[in-house]
Every structure is written in C-alpha cells, then in structure tokens.
Design a protein around this motif. Structure first.
Motif, PDB file in Angstrom:
ATOM      1  N   ILE A  51       0.855  -1.178   0.000  1.00 37.11           N
ATOM      2  CA  ILE A  51       0.000   0.000   0.000  1.00 37.11           C
ATOM      3  C   ILE A  51       0.894   1.231   0.000  1.00 37.11           C
ATOM      4  O   ILE A  51       1.792   1.363   0.834  1.00 37.11           O
ATOM      5  CB  ILE A  51      -0.935   0.032   1.235  1.00 37.11           C
ATOM      6  CG1 ILE A  51      -1.827  -1.209   1.282  1.00 37.11           C
ATOM      7  CG2 ILE A  51      -1.755   1.308   1.257  1.00 37.11           C
ATOM      8  CD1 ILE A  51      -2.797  -1.323   0.126  1.00 37.11           C
ATOM      9  N   ALA A  52       0.656   2.129  -0.941  1.00 40.56           N
ATOM     10  CA  ALA A  52       1.402   3.385  -1.007  1.00 40.56           C
ATOM     11  C   ALA A  52       0.478   4.520  -0.582  1.00 40.56           C
ATOM     12  O   ALA A  52      -0.713   4.529  -0.916  1.00 40.56           O
ATOM     13  CB  ALA A  52       1.906   3.629  -2.418  1.00 40.56           C
ATOM     14  N   PHE A  53       1.026   5.457   0.161  1.00 42.28           N
ATOM     15  CA  PHE A  53       0.286   6.647   0.563  1.00 42.28           C
ATOM     16  C   PHE A  53       0.643   7.767  -0.414  1.00 42.28           C
ATOM     17  O   PHE A  53       1.817   8.093  -0.583  1.00 42.28           O
ATOM     18  CB  PHE A  53       0.639   7.065   1.995  1.00 42.28           C
ATOM     19  CG  PHE A  53       0.189   6.079   3.028  1.00 42.28           C
ATOM     20  CD1 PHE A  53      -1.133   6.051   3.456  1.00 42.28           C
ATOM     21  CD2 PHE A  53       1.083   5.174   3.571  1.00 42.28           C
ATOM     22  CE1 PHE A  53      -1.554   5.146   4.408  1.00 42.28           C
ATOM     23  CE2 PHE A  53       0.670   4.257   4.525  1.00 42.28           C
ATOM     24  CZ  PHE A  53      -0.653   4.239   4.945  1.00 42.28           C
ATOM     25  N   ILE A  54      -0.360   8.344  -1.039  1.00 41.72           N
ATOM     26  CA  ILE A  54      -0.170   9.434  -1.990  1.00 41.72           C
ATOM     27  C   ILE A  54      -0.739  10.703  -1.342  1.00 41.72           C
ATOM     28  O   ILE A  54      -1.915  10.743  -0.970  1.00 41.72           O
ATOM     29  CB  ILE A  54      -0.913   9.163  -3.318  1.00 41.72           C
ATOM     30  CG1 ILE A  54      -0.564   7.779  -3.864  1.00 41.72           C
ATOM     31  CG2 ILE A  54      -0.641  10.277  -4.311  1.00 41.72           C
ATOM     32  CD1 ILE A  54       0.867   7.574  -4.238  1.00 41.72           C
ATOM     33  N   PRO A  55       0.088  11.744  -1.167  1.00 37.57           N
ATOM     34  CA  PRO A  55      -0.424  12.959  -0.522  1.00 37.57           C
ATOM     35  C   PRO A  55      -1.418  13.697  -1.419  1.00 37.57           C
ATOM     36  O   PRO A  55      -1.246  13.753  -2.634  1.00 37.57           O
ATOM     37  CB  PRO A  55       0.834  13.797  -0.290  1.00 37.57           C
ATOM     38  CG  PRO A  55       1.801  13.336  -1.303  1.00 37.57           C
ATOM     39  CD  PRO A  55       1.494  11.875  -1.546  1.00 37.57           C
ATOM     40  N   SER A  56      -2.456  14.219  -0.808  1.00 32.42           N
ATOM     41  CA  SER A  56      -3.386  15.084  -1.534  1.00 32.42           C
ATOM     42  C   SER A  56      -2.687  16.406  -1.802  1.00 32.42           C
ATOM     43  O   SER A  56      -1.739  16.774  -1.102  1.00 32.42           O
ATOM     44  CB  SER A  56      -4.644  15.344  -0.693  1.00 32.42           C
ATOM     45  OG  SER A  56      -5.304  14.140  -0.412  1.00 32.42           O
ATOM     46  N   ASP A  57      -3.140  17.123  -2.807  1.00 33.59           N
ATOM     47  CA  ASP A  57      -2.598  18.453  -3.045  1.00 33.59           C
ATOM     48  C   ASP A  57      -2.927  19.322  -1.840  1.00 33.59           C
ATOM     49  O   ASP A  57      -4.068  19.334  -1.363  1.00 33.59           O
ATOM     50  CB  ASP A  57      -3.196  19.076  -4.300  1.00 33.59           C
ATOM     51  CG  ASP A  57      -2.713  18.399  -5.578  1.00 33.59           C
ATOM     52  OD1 ASP A  57      -1.664  17.723  -5.535  1.00 33.59           O
ATOM     53  OD2 ASP A  57      -3.389  18.539  -6.611  1.00 33.59           O
ATOM     54  N   LEU A  58      -1.939  20.049  -1.335  1.00 26.74           N
ATOM     55  CA  LEU A  58      -2.135  20.904  -0.180  1.00 26.74           C
ATOM     56  C   LEU A  58      -2.979  22.105  -0.601  1.00 26.74           C
ATOM     57  O   LEU A  58      -2.561  22.884  -1.460  1.00 26.74           O
ATOM     58  CB  LEU A  58      -0.786  21.372   0.371  1.00 26.74           C
ATOM     59  CG  LEU A  58      -0.825  22.194   1.645  1.00 26.74           C
ATOM     60  CD1 LEU A  58      -1.339  21.349   2.818  1.00 26.74           C
ATOM     61  CD2 LEU A  58       0.563  22.732   1.967  1.00 26.74           C
ATOM     62  N   PRO A  59      -4.184  22.249  -0.041  1.00 31.51           N
ATOM     63  CA  PRO A  59      -5.006  23.395  -0.432  1.00 31.51           C
ATOM     64  C   PRO A  59      -4.387  24.697   0.064  1.00 31.51           C
ATOM     65  O   PRO A  59      -3.830  24.748   1.161  1.00 31.51           O
ATOM     66  CB  PRO A  59      -6.353  23.124   0.246  1.00 31.51           C
ATOM     67  CG  PRO A  59      -6.062  22.160   1.343  1.00 31.51           C
ATOM     68  CD  PRO A  59      -4.833  21.403   0.956  1.00 31.51           C
ATOM     69  N   THR A  60      -4.481  25.738  -0.764  1.00 29.31           N
ATOM     70  CA  THR A  60      -3.902  27.034  -0.419  1.00 29.31           C
ATOM     71  C   THR A  60      -4.934  28.141  -0.620  1.00 29.31           C
ATOM     72  O   THR A  60      -5.914  27.960  -1.354  1.00 29.31           O
ATOM     73  CB  THR A  60      -2.681  27.349  -1.297  1.00 29.31           C
ATOM     74  OG1 THR A  60      -3.110  27.434  -2.662  1.00 29.31           O
ATOM     75  CG2 THR A  60      -1.593  26.301  -1.144  1.00 29.31           C
ATOM     76  N   LEU A  61      -4.694  29.266   0.020  1.00 27.18           N
ATOM     77  CA  LEU A  61      -5.570  30.424  -0.187  1.00 27.18           C
ATOM     78  C   LEU A  61      -5.500  30.892  -1.636  1.00 27.18           C
ATOM     79  O   LEU A  61      -6.512  31.307  -2.205  1.00 27.18           O
ATOM     80  CB  LEU A  61      -5.170  31.569   0.733  1.00 27.18           C
ATOM     81  CG  LEU A  61      -5.728  31.520   2.137  1.00 27.18           C
ATOM     82  CD1 LEU A  61      -5.272  32.741   2.926  1.00 27.18           C
ATOM     83  CD2 LEU A  61      -7.236  31.449   2.127  1.00 27.18           C
ATOM     84  N   ALA A  62      -4.316  30.841  -2.222  1.00 26.07           N
ATOM     85  CA  ALA A  62      -4.171  31.243  -3.618  1.00 26.07           C
ATOM     86  C   ALA A  62      -5.036  30.364  -4.516  1.00 26.07           C
ATOM     87  O   ALA A  62      -5.686  30.858  -5.446  1.00 26.07           O
ATOM     88  CB  ALA A  62      -2.712  31.171  -4.038  1.00 26.07           C
ATOM     89  N   GLY A  63      -5.064  29.067  -4.236  1.00 22.60           N
ATOM     90  CA  GLY A  63      -5.888  28.155  -5.026  1.00 22.60           C
ATOM     91  C   GLY A  63      -7.376  28.438  -4.875  1.00 22.60           C
ATOM     92  O   GLY A  63      -8.124  28.428  -5.849  1.00 22.60           O
ATOM     93  N   PHE A  64      -7.805  28.709  -3.636  1.00 18.69           N
ATOM     94  CA  PHE A  64      -9.217  29.022  -3.414  1.00 18.69           C
ATOM     95  C   PHE A  64      -9.579  30.348  -4.070  1.00 18.69           C
ATOM     96  O   PHE A  64     -10.639  30.476  -4.687  1.00 18.69           O
ATOM     97  CB  PHE A  64      -9.549  29.051  -1.921  1.00 18.69           C
ATOM     98  CG  PHE A  64     -11.003  29.291  -1.645  1.00 18.69           C
ATOM     99  CD1 PHE A  64     -11.930  28.274  -1.825  1.00 18.69           C
ATOM    100  CD2 PHE A  64     -11.456  30.532  -1.222  1.00 18.69           C
ATOM    101  CE1 PHE A  64     -13.277  28.482  -1.585  1.00 18.69           C
ATOM    102  CE2 PHE A  64     -12.802  30.761  -0.976  1.00 18.69           C
ATOM    103  CZ  PHE A  64     -13.717  29.731  -1.164  1.00 18.69           C
ATOM    104  N   ALA A  65      -8.695  31.331  -3.967  1.00 19.80           N
ATOM    105  CA  ALA A  65      -8.949  32.632  -4.593  1.00 19.80           C
ATOM    106  C   ALA A  65      -9.084  32.473  -6.103  1.00 19.80           C
ATOM    107  O   ALA A  65      -9.977  33.066  -6.723  1.00 19.80           O
ATOM    108  CB  ALA A  65      -7.824  33.609  -4.252  1.00 19.80           C
TER     109      ALA A  65
END
Length: 156
Positions: A51-65
């Motif tokens: 089983i490999a753990f794949i990190p989710s994309d780190l949400p950012t304020l820039a992304g939400f904006a």
C-alpha cells in the motif's frame, strides 16, 4: 429645477456571499492522503502487493482565490469585514495545518518543503533552546555588576 446628487459607492460590488464560508471550509477539509495498492513482482516471480500513501494536493488560499476568481488579498479583506468569513478562514488554516503535519510525519513530503511551508504559510518559527532552558529570540545584553581582581602572574 435642481436635481439632488446621489452618492454612488466607489469600486466594484463585492463578490462576497455568506455561502462562500462553507465553500472555503469544504475546499480545505480534505483527506491528507489516499492509499493505493502497488503490485510488484519479486526476483522469484512472486507478486507482492504493498500500500502506497499518496499525498493530496495541499489546499492554499491562492488556489481558493483562483477558484472564486478573486485575488488572495480580497480573501484577507473579507476576513476583516465579515466575522463569519474570518472564522471560516481560521478553520481552513487548521485543516491546512493538519494536512501538512500528517503528511510530513508520514514522510510524504520532502523535509525542506514541509519546514518551508510550515514557516511561510503557518507562521511556525524555530527557536534556539539554550542548555539552561532559556529561549533566546533576540540580542542579549550582559551587565557586569562588579569587578574582581585577577591574580597576577607572580601569585599564580
């Protein structure tokens, strides 16, 4: 006949709507990582599943904006003007911190990235702990209270 001048507010009308608070939290409140099976074959021809753990994309304020088609500064202005948005923003930052810490502890992020991100997005800071338990965060001033005569070479 005179017409009364009407005062018009300057600038564009705000894009803020109360439901944006829920959207902000939903954008940031994601699972830190997901699991995926990795199937390999060893030298003897046996299949091995890990089983490999794949990190989710780190949400950012820039992304939400970007998603809301506003500037990141607009989000900061909304947090000053609308208390409910300020609260949502604080909760979003907590979600972001949880993702960063969880994935960092699992080794899913490179250490320099995790440190840099924690310092620049979360405001985390290093502190230098001295052996006596004191933390020094600035210049130190030393005051000499009294003088003591050192022995001369003849006395030594």
């Amino acid at each position: 006949m005179t017409q009364a001048l009407t005062h018009r507010p300057e600038g564009r009308p705000t894009k803020y709507e109360p439901h944006i608070c829920e959207e902000l939290i939903k954008y940031f409140d994601i699972e830190p990582h997901f699991e995926t099976p990795i199937i390999t074959t060893d030298k003897k021809g046996n299949t091995v599943e890990k089983i490999a753990f794949i990190p989710s994309d780190l949400p950012t304020l820039a992304g939400f904006a970007r998603k809301k088609k506003v500037h990141r500064d607009t989000l900061h202005e909304w947090s000053k003007k609308y208390p409910e948005f300020s609260d949502a923003l604080k909760r979003a930052k907590e979600c972001q911190e949880d993702i960063l810490v969880t994935n960092g502890l699992k080794g899913l992020y490179e250490q320099p990235f995790a440190i840099f991100t924690a310092k620049n997005i979360m405001g985390w800071r290093d502190s230098k702990d001295e052996p006596n338990g004191l933390t020094i965060n600035g210049p130190v001033q030393i005051k000499i209270v009294g003088e003591k005569q050192l022995p001369s070479e003849d006395e030594v």
